[in-house]
Design an enzyme around this catalytic site. Structure first.
Site, PDB file in Angstrom:
ATOM      1  N   HIS A 118       0.858  -1.184   0.000  1.00 56.89           N
ATOM      2  CA  HIS A 118       0.000   0.000   0.000  1.00 56.89           C
ATOM      3  C   HIS A 118       0.888   1.225   0.000  1.00 56.89           C
ATOM      4  CE1 HIS A 118      -3.181   2.795   1.125  1.00 56.89           C
ATOM      5  NE2 HIS A 118      -4.020   1.850   0.741  1.00 56.89           N
TER       6      HIS A 118
ATOM      7  N   ASP B 159      -7.823  -5.298   0.038  1.00 50.47           N
ATOM      8  CA  ASP B 159      -8.314  -6.211  -0.997  1.00 50.47           C
ATOM      9  C   ASP B 159      -8.000  -7.670  -0.727  1.00 50.47           C
ATOM     10  OD1 ASP B 159      -9.638  -4.508  -2.680  1.00 50.47           O
ATOM     11  OD2 ASP B 159      -7.809  -3.855  -3.678  1.00 50.47           O
TER      12      ASP B 159
HETATM   13  N1  ACO Z   1       4.131  -7.496  -4.237  1.00 47.64           N
HETATM   14  C1  ACO Z   1       5.464  -7.514  -4.315  1.00 47.64           C
HETATM   15  N2  ACO Z   1       6.223  -6.412  -4.168  1.00 47.64           N
HETATM   16  C2  ACO Z   1       5.581  -5.280  -3.913  1.00 47.64           C
HETATM   17  C3  ACO Z   1       4.186  -5.201  -3.785  1.00 47.64           C
HETATM   18  C4  ACO Z   1       3.448  -6.371  -3.957  1.00 47.64           C
HETATM   19  N3  ACO Z   1       2.113  -6.380  -3.880  1.00 47.64           N
HETATM   20  N4  ACO Z   1       3.830  -3.931  -3.538  1.00 47.64           N
HETATM   21  C5  ACO Z   1       4.971  -3.229  -3.487  1.00 47.64           C
HETATM   22  N5  ACO Z   1       6.019  -4.039  -3.718  1.00 47.64           N
HETATM   23  C6  ACO Z   1       7.422  -3.666  -3.748  1.00 47.64           C
HETATM   24  C7  ACO Z   1       7.812  -3.117  -5.113  1.00 47.64           C
HETATM   25  O1  ACO Z   1       8.257  -4.125  -5.983  1.00 47.64           O
HETATM   26  C8  ACO Z   1       8.898  -2.136  -4.746  1.00 47.64           C
HETATM   27  O2  ACO Z   1      10.078  -2.849  -4.485  1.00 47.64           O
HETATM   28  P1  ACO Z   1      11.518  -2.210  -4.865  1.00 47.64           P
HETATM   29  O3  ACO Z   1      11.604  -0.942  -4.084  1.00 47.64           O
HETATM   30  O4  ACO Z   1      12.480  -3.240  -4.429  1.00 47.64           O
HETATM   31  O5  ACO Z   1      11.489  -1.979  -6.329  1.00 47.64           O
HETATM   32  C9  ACO Z   1       8.436  -1.572  -3.413  1.00 47.64           C
HETATM   33  O6  ACO Z   1       7.624  -2.605  -2.828  1.00 47.64           O
HETATM   34  C10 ACO Z   1       7.609  -0.310  -3.562  1.00 47.64           C
HETATM   35  O7  ACO Z   1       6.559  -0.608  -4.478  1.00 47.64           O
HETATM   36  P2  ACO Z   1       5.760   0.472  -5.312  1.00 47.64           P
HETATM   37  O8  ACO Z   1       5.020  -0.190  -6.408  1.00 47.64           O
HETATM   38  O9  ACO Z   1       6.706   1.592  -5.670  1.00 47.64           O
HETATM   39  O10 ACO Z   1       4.781   0.986  -4.199  1.00 47.64           O
HETATM   40  P3  ACO Z   1       3.566   1.925  -4.448  1.00 47.64           P
HETATM   41  O11 ACO Z   1       3.357   2.650  -3.205  1.00 47.64           O
HETATM   42  O12 ACO Z   1       3.733   2.726  -5.687  1.00 47.64           O
HETATM   43  O13 ACO Z   1       2.410   0.883  -4.765  1.00 47.64           O
HETATM   44  C11 ACO Z   1       0.537  -0.473  -4.711  1.00 47.64           C
HETATM   45  C12 ACO Z   1       1.329   0.610  -3.967  1.00 47.64           C
HETATM   46  C13 ACO Z   1       0.164   0.021  -6.110  1.00 47.64           C
HETATM   47  C14 ACO Z   1      -0.750  -0.737  -3.944  1.00 47.64           C
HETATM   48  C15 ACO Z   1       1.405  -1.740  -4.783  1.00 47.64           C
HETATM   49  O14 ACO Z   1       1.726  -2.199  -3.497  1.00 47.64           O
HETATM   50  C16 ACO Z   1       0.745  -2.838  -5.587  1.00 47.64           C
HETATM   51  O15 ACO Z   1       0.817  -2.834  -6.820  1.00 47.64           O
HETATM   52  N6  ACO Z   1       0.084  -3.846  -4.896  1.00 47.64           N
HETATM   53  C17 ACO Z   1      -0.594  -4.906  -5.562  1.00 47.64           C
HETATM   54  C18 ACO Z   1      -1.945  -4.443  -6.076  1.00 47.64           C
HETATM   55  C19 ACO Z   1      -2.947  -4.225  -4.964  1.00 47.64           C
HETATM   56  O16 ACO Z   1      -3.113  -5.061  -4.072  1.00 47.64           O
HETATM   57  N7  ACO Z   1      -3.666  -3.094  -5.052  1.00 47.64           N
HETATM   58  C20 ACO Z   1      -4.679  -2.729  -4.073  1.00 47.64           C
HETATM   59  C21 ACO Z   1      -4.199  -1.587  -3.239  1.00 47.64           C
HETATM   60  S1  ACO Z   1      -5.383  -1.150  -2.008  1.00 47.64           S
HETATM   61  C22 ACO Z   1      -6.512  -0.250  -2.852  1.00 47.64           C
HETATM   62  O17 ACO Z   1      -6.290   0.347  -3.854  1.00 47.64           O
HETATM   63  C23 ACO Z   1      -7.862  -0.251  -2.329  1.00 47.64           C
END
Ligand code: ACO
Length: 389
Positions: free
Chosen positions: A261, A316
């Site tokens: 998140h 989620d």
């Molecule tokens: N699985 C694996 N690695 C992850 C995940 C995940 N679900 N989420 C973040 N990371 C990692 C990234 O790979 C990144 O690693 P790095 O720094 O080594 O490259 C680091 O954590 C930061 O990730 P970002 O994508 O930059 O984080 P951001 O804050 O932009 O993304 C998001 C948040 C979009 C929710 C992300 O965690 C994600 O894509 N999760 C999966 C989709 C999901 O469950 N969405 C629902 C969110 S809740 C909602 O909208 C109601």
């Protein structure tokens, strides 16, 4: 004016001042108008919470009764909207159907009297009342059935489940569903709420505001993730397969759906409540417990592998399990998220109108200058089209 550094995704940049909700991502705190989400989930109802979010205070009994009664009265949708929905392709995603239908409300009700409290109130009531009916109607119509008419005897959540399943739900199921709506009702300036605020800031009508937010919520990085969580659990199939499956995703730098998140760096407080609700539902019916246990194992392995990076279950992860157990088709999970979030979107719409300035951020230009116009016959093809050999 302070000039901020560029931050991709506007991470950490305040886009507004708001008194609607508060998130402390380090300590896993979520409050609506200052009240902890745990307390609202236990003691309030979705409609009371919606009132709190939109009007900024808990209603008195008389105000709540009036609000609930008016919403009950406005649940039906115009036959012309139903007829329009009948023409939607049955294979279309219900979020697309909802976005179109929500926008269509504007054809019938838009008068854009944004300085008139009566107009604001009517729009709030109509949107809260009609969005669930439209979601349920599309579910019926895509099977070739007539929509189930709202049942005036039932409250908000029980009526929605009734329109969806054609049976009066068990009161415990209806209460669990109502708590799910409360949990999803608001969450500060996430992507769809920001979208709603940007649209609101142009002073367009509230139906366009909600339609644009629905379109934003539809993406898999936002509201679409709970559908994908269940697809992932299906693919994993067994507890033994959890570790290799998760390790492979991590090795391929793929996202694990339902985890991570932008704000929470601990387990999302809504996920904690939803997990309890999932446990309660699975315990009531006894069957399919393996599926819940599979989810718990996924959480355990992901926490082991990625917990140090602050990646924990988000809202989620367990919501899909709850909805599936309530007999709701997977592609309706995100529309249900929208039904709930309409409350938050409307609260931000109303707040935005009170302090409005059109959103107009700036950009950092990375292109070139003074290139001149090249006549078409002198242009060189430097990309191959797919299929070219
Ligand atoms: N699985 C694996 N690695 C992850 C995940 C995940 N679900 N989420 C973040 N990371 C990692 C990234 O790979 C990144 O690693 P790095 O720094 O080594 O490259 C680091 O954590 C930061 O990730 P970002 O994508 O930059 O984080 P951001 O804050 O932009 O993304 C998001 C948040 C979009 C929710 C992300 O965690 C994600 O894509 N999760 C999966 C989709 C999901 O469950 N969405 C629902 C969110 S809740 C909602 O909208 C109601």
């Amino acid at each position: 004016m302070t000039v901020c550094e560029y931050s991709p995704g506007l991470e950490g940049i305040p886009a507004t001042k708001s008194s609607i909700s508060y998130v402390d991502g380090k300590n896993g705190i979520l409050e609506y108008r200052g009240i902890a989400i745990e307390e609202l989930a236990e003691k309030s109802t979705f409609l009371e919470t919606a009132y709190l979010l939109i009007w900024g205070k808990l209603p008195t009994q008389a105000e709540l009764t009036e609000f609930e009664t008016t919403i009950r009265y406005h649940r039906r949708i115009k036959y012309r909207i139903r007829d329009m929905m009948k023409c939607f392709p049955e294979t279309g995603h219900p979020m697309d159907a909802l976005q179109t239908s929500a926008a269509a409300l504007g054809l019938f009700y838009s008068r854009r009297a944004l300085d008139n409290p009566v107009y604001i109130r009517e729009a709030v009531v109509r949107l809260l009342a009609k969005i669930p009916t439209m979601v349920a109607a599309f579910k019926q119509m895509r099977k070739g059935n007539d929509p189930v008419q709202p049942n005036d005897e039932l409250d908000y959540s029980a009526n929605f489940l009734y329109m969806l399943t054609e049976r009066v739900p068990d009161p415990i199921e209806a209460r669990i569903f109502d708590i799910c709506l409360t949990l999803h009702a608001e969450h500060t300036i996430n992507a769809s709420t920001f979208s709603a605020m940007v649209t609101a800031s142009t002073l367009t009508d509230p139906y366009a505001v909600i339609a644009s937010a629905v379109g934003t919520l539809a993406g898999p990085l936002h509201g679409g993730a709970n559908e994908e969580v269940l697809t992932m659990l299906d693919e994993i199939g067994s507890k033994e397969n959890v570790r290799p499956y998760i390790e492979k995703l991590i090795a391929n730098k793929e996202k694990i759906m339902g985890f991570g998140h932008r704000v929470y760096k601990v387990k999302d407080p809504r996920a904690i409540i939803l997990q309890r609700l999932a446990e309660q539902l699975f315990a009531t019916t006894g069957d399919d417990d393996d599926y819940y246990q599979l989810a718990v194992e996924v959480e355990r392995v992901v926490e082991e592998k990625l917990g140090s990076k602050g990646i924990y279950p988000n809202v989620d992860f367990y919501s899909g399990l709850v909805y599936q157990k309530l007999g709701i088709p997977r592609d309706l999970f995100t529309p249900i998220f929208a039904i709930a979030r309409v409350a938050g979107w409307l609260a931000h719409w109303k707040e935005q109108l009170g302090v409005n300035r059109i959103f107009r951020p700036t950009q950092i230009y990375t292109g070139e200058h003074n290139l001149g116009y090249i006549p078409i016959e002198e242009r060189i093809c430097d990309t191959e089209r797919p299929g070219d050999s």
